[in-house]
Motif scaffolding. Sequence first.
Motif, PDB file in Angstrom:
ATOM      1  N   ILE A 169      -7.253   2.981  -2.585  1.00 11.04           N
ATOM      2  CA  ILE A 169      -8.020   2.617  -1.383  1.00 11.04           C
ATOM      3  C   ILE A 169      -7.109   1.797  -0.472  1.00 11.04           C
ATOM      4  CG2 ILE A 169     -10.006   1.366  -0.478  1.00 11.04           C
ATOM      5  CD1 ILE A 169     -11.359   1.777  -3.199  1.00 11.04           C
ATOM      6  N   PRO A 170      -6.839   2.230   0.748  1.00  6.22           N
ATOM      7  CA  PRO A 170      -5.977   1.447   1.640  1.00  6.22           C
ATOM      8  C   PRO A 170      -6.614   0.102   1.978  1.00  6.22           C
ATOM      9  CG  PRO A 170      -6.979   3.280   2.820  1.00  6.22           C
ATOM     10  CD  PRO A 170      -7.302   3.478   1.375  1.00  6.22           C
ATOM     11  N   SER A 198       1.459  11.420   3.028  1.00  9.32           N
ATOM     12  CA  SER A 198       2.719  11.930   2.494  1.00  9.32           C
ATOM     13  C   SER A 198       3.406  10.910   1.589  1.00  9.32           C
ATOM     14  CB  SER A 198       3.659  12.301   3.647  1.00  9.32           C
ATOM     15  OG  SER A 198       4.974  12.523   3.179  1.00  9.32           O
ATOM     16  N   LYS A 199       3.797  11.327   0.398  1.00 10.69           N
ATOM     17  CA  LYS A 199       4.529  10.462  -0.522  1.00 10.69           C
ATOM     18  C   LYS A 199       5.878  10.072   0.058  1.00 10.69           C
ATOM     19  CE  LYS A 199       6.406  10.304  -5.233  1.00 10.69           C
ATOM     20  NZ  LYS A 199       6.559  11.063  -6.502  1.00 10.69           N
ATOM     21  N   VAL A 200       6.522  11.010   0.732  1.00 10.06           N
ATOM     22  CA  VAL A 200       7.835  10.751   1.325  1.00 10.06           C
ATOM     23  C   VAL A 200       7.723   9.681   2.408  1.00 10.06           C
ATOM     24  CG1 VAL A 200       9.715  11.745   2.688  1.00 10.06           C
ATOM     25  CG2 VAL A 200       8.717  13.038   0.787  1.00 10.06           C
ATOM     26  N   VAL A 201       6.713   9.812   3.267  1.00 16.00           N
ATOM     27  CA  VAL A 201       6.515   8.827   4.332  1.00 16.00           C
ATOM     28  C   VAL A 201       6.195   7.461   3.743  1.00 16.00           C
ATOM     29  CG1 VAL A 201       5.097   8.185   6.322  1.00 16.00           C
ATOM     30  CG2 VAL A 201       5.788  10.565   6.000  1.00 16.00           C
ATOM     31  N   ASN A 202       5.317   7.422   2.746  1.00 15.28           N
ATOM     32  CA  ASN A 202       4.997   6.155   2.078  1.00 15.28           C
ATOM     33  C   ASN A 202       6.263   5.469   1.579  1.00 15.28           C
ATOM     34  OD1 ASN A 202       2.117   5.492   1.984  1.00 15.28           O
ATOM     35  ND2 ASN A 202       1.873   7.419   0.898  1.00 15.28           N
ATOM     36  N   ASN A 203       7.100   6.229   0.890  1.00 17.80           N
ATOM     37  CA  ASN A 203       8.286   5.636   0.273  1.00 17.80           C
ATOM     38  C   ASN A 203       9.300   5.159   1.307  1.00 17.80           C
ATOM     39  OD1 ASN A 203       7.332   5.936  -2.331  1.00 17.80           O
ATOM     40  ND2 ASN A 203       8.314   7.909  -2.656  1.00 17.80           N
ATOM     41  N   TRP A 204       9.514   5.929   2.351  1.00 16.98           N
ATOM     42  CA  TRP A 204      10.532   5.522   3.323  1.00 16.98           C
ATOM     43  C   TRP A 204      10.055   4.392   4.225  1.00 16.98           C
ATOM     44  CZ3 TRP A 204      15.444   5.971   2.899  1.00 16.98           C
ATOM     45  CH2 TRP A 204      15.970   6.997   2.116  1.00 16.98           C
ATOM     46  N   VAL A 205       8.770   4.388   4.562  1.00 17.59           N
ATOM     47  CA  VAL A 205       8.230   3.257   5.313  1.00 17.59           C
ATOM     48  C   VAL A 205       8.274   2.009   4.434  1.00 17.59           C
ATOM     49  CG1 VAL A 205       6.153   2.273   6.366  1.00 17.59           C
ATOM     50  CG2 VAL A 205       6.790   4.639   6.848  1.00 17.59           C
ATOM     51  N   ASP A 238       0.821  -1.211   0.000  1.00 16.54           N
ATOM     52  CA  ASP A 238       0.000   0.000   0.000  1.00 16.54           C
ATOM     53  C   ASP A 238       0.854   1.260   0.000  1.00 16.54           C
ATOM     54  OD1 ASP A 238      -2.230  -1.586  -0.043  1.00 16.54           O
ATOM     55  OD2 ASP A 238      -3.224  -0.572   1.627  1.00 16.54           O
ATOM     56  N   CYS A 239       2.014   1.191   0.622  1.00 12.49           N
ATOM     57  CA  CYS A 239       2.944   2.318   0.530  1.00 12.49           C
ATOM     58  C   CYS A 239       3.327   2.554  -0.925  1.00 12.49           C
ATOM     59  CB  CYS A 239       4.197   2.041   1.367  1.00 12.49           C
ATOM     60  SG  CYS A 239       3.963   2.155   3.153  1.00 12.49           S
ATOM     61  N   GLY A 240       3.534   1.467  -1.659  1.00 10.71           N
ATOM     62  CA  GLY A 240       3.892   1.577  -3.071  1.00 10.71           C
ATOM     63  C   GLY A 240       2.805   2.215  -3.911  1.00 10.71           C
ATOM     64  N   HIS A 241       1.560   2.048  -3.491  1.00  7.13           N
ATOM     65  CA  HIS A 241       0.437   2.669  -4.194  1.00  7.13           C
ATOM     66  C   HIS A 241       0.143   4.081  -3.669  1.00  7.13           C
ATOM     67  CE1 HIS A 241      -0.857  -0.562  -6.780  1.00  7.13           C
ATOM     68  NE2 HIS A 241      -0.853  -1.426  -5.780  1.00  7.13           N
ATOM     69  N   GLY A 242       0.888   4.501  -2.651  1.00  8.59           N
ATOM     70  CA  GLY A 242       0.653   5.821  -2.070  1.00  8.59           C
ATOM     71  C   GLY A 242      -0.621   5.912  -1.274  1.00  8.59           C
ATOM     72  N   SER A 243      -1.113   4.768  -0.793  1.00 11.16           N
ATOM     73  CA  SER A 243      -2.405   4.752  -0.097  1.00 11.16           C
ATOM     74  C   SER A 243      -2.293   4.545   1.412  1.00 11.16           C
ATOM     75  CB  SER A 243      -3.293   3.654  -0.690  1.00 11.16           C
ATOM     76  OG  SER A 243      -2.710   2.375  -0.528  1.00 11.16           O
ATOM     77  N   MET A 244      -1.101   4.315   1.904  1.00 17.36           N
ATOM     78  CA  MET A 244      -0.945   4.023   3.329  1.00 17.36           C
ATOM     79  C   MET A 244      -0.903   5.306   4.160  1.00 17.36           C
ATOM     80  SD  MET A 244      -0.866   1.225   5.028  1.00 17.36           S
ATOM     81  CE  MET A 244      -1.239   1.315   6.753  1.00 17.36           C
ATOM     82  N   PHE A 245      -0.172   6.298   3.665  1.00 16.28           N
ATOM     83  CA  PHE A 245      -0.040   7.578   4.356  1.00 16.28           C
ATOM     84  C   PHE A 245      -0.332   8.714   3.378  1.00 16.28           C
ATOM     85  CE2 PHE A 245       3.006   4.568   6.212  1.00 16.28           C
ATOM     86  CZ  PHE A 245       2.573   4.554   7.539  1.00 16.28           C
TER      87      PHE A 245
END
Length: 313
Positions: A257-258, A58-65, A49-56
């Motif tokens: 959708i997360p 912020s794009k930065v937070v998604n990518n680093w998590v 879901d981070c990869g889809h940008g749906s978890m958080f």
Amino acid sequence: MATVVPLVVLWLVLWTLLQVGTVLSSVAFVLLLIPAGGLMVRLFILQHDCGHGSMFKSKVVNNWVGRFLGVFTLTPYDYWRKLHAGHHATSGDLERRGVGDIDTLTVAEYKAKNKTGKLLYRLYRNPLVMFGLGPSYMFLLRHRIPVGAMKEGLTGWGSTLATNAGILIMTLLMIKFAGLDAFLLIQLPIVVLGASIGVWMFYVQHQYEETYWDTRPEWSHENGALQGSSYYDLPKPIMWITGYIGIHNVHHLSSRIPFYKLPNVIKAYPELKEIGYLNFWDSVKCVRLALWDENAKKLISFRDARRLQFASS
């Protein structure tokens, strides 16, 4: 936290059972590896879901998590994210198969192969390879060296090398504080089980008899999402532990959708359950399917393909 805490607790319980060494503790150890593998799948869904940008937000937070979680799931996040985006963009497009997908031949393509090519494809489609050796190879070895990634630039290699460095540090720390036995008998089995469960889920989500493949201009993203992705009806605890990824038709229709909101969509639109519906027994029967019949517009087995050949001869 709902994923990480139970996984850590299970890991510590497994480590304790490993120290006990009785018959009863050994049985409990083996049984508890299964939910631990399931939680590894759920951890992968968080990364997914981070990869889809749906978890958080912020794009930065998604990518680093996502990159951090990739160390534990043995998946180079940036490299995988690009492949997976390609899968979503081409799902159901017969002319663009093989992008982050299960390799699938049409009946005509299979017939055109020589004996070696047919044998290799049959081996690839064998359940022992598809759900046993294949997932272990993919996550333990293939993800360590992304062959062919250089043509996409340095991102694939950079992502992989950084993930490998993180995996090495995690492994050394785990061995230092828990011991080599714990790493080999707990961590590796959890990863292997998680990989096999994950590949099974991914397979069932697209490889069922009435799935969707078409050529452009008839192909559409919407048809690929709804008709080419299943609704995998599993018991609620299993749906939870696999991050509701079985609600795959909704996920493909809107990947933003997360995962934890997918059940809400089904509750609001229960008719979506009927599109690509599979229960567990239906999914087991999907294992025999291996070839796309362009005339019948469905997946068929090798045996069915032979019958078609005899009928036309």
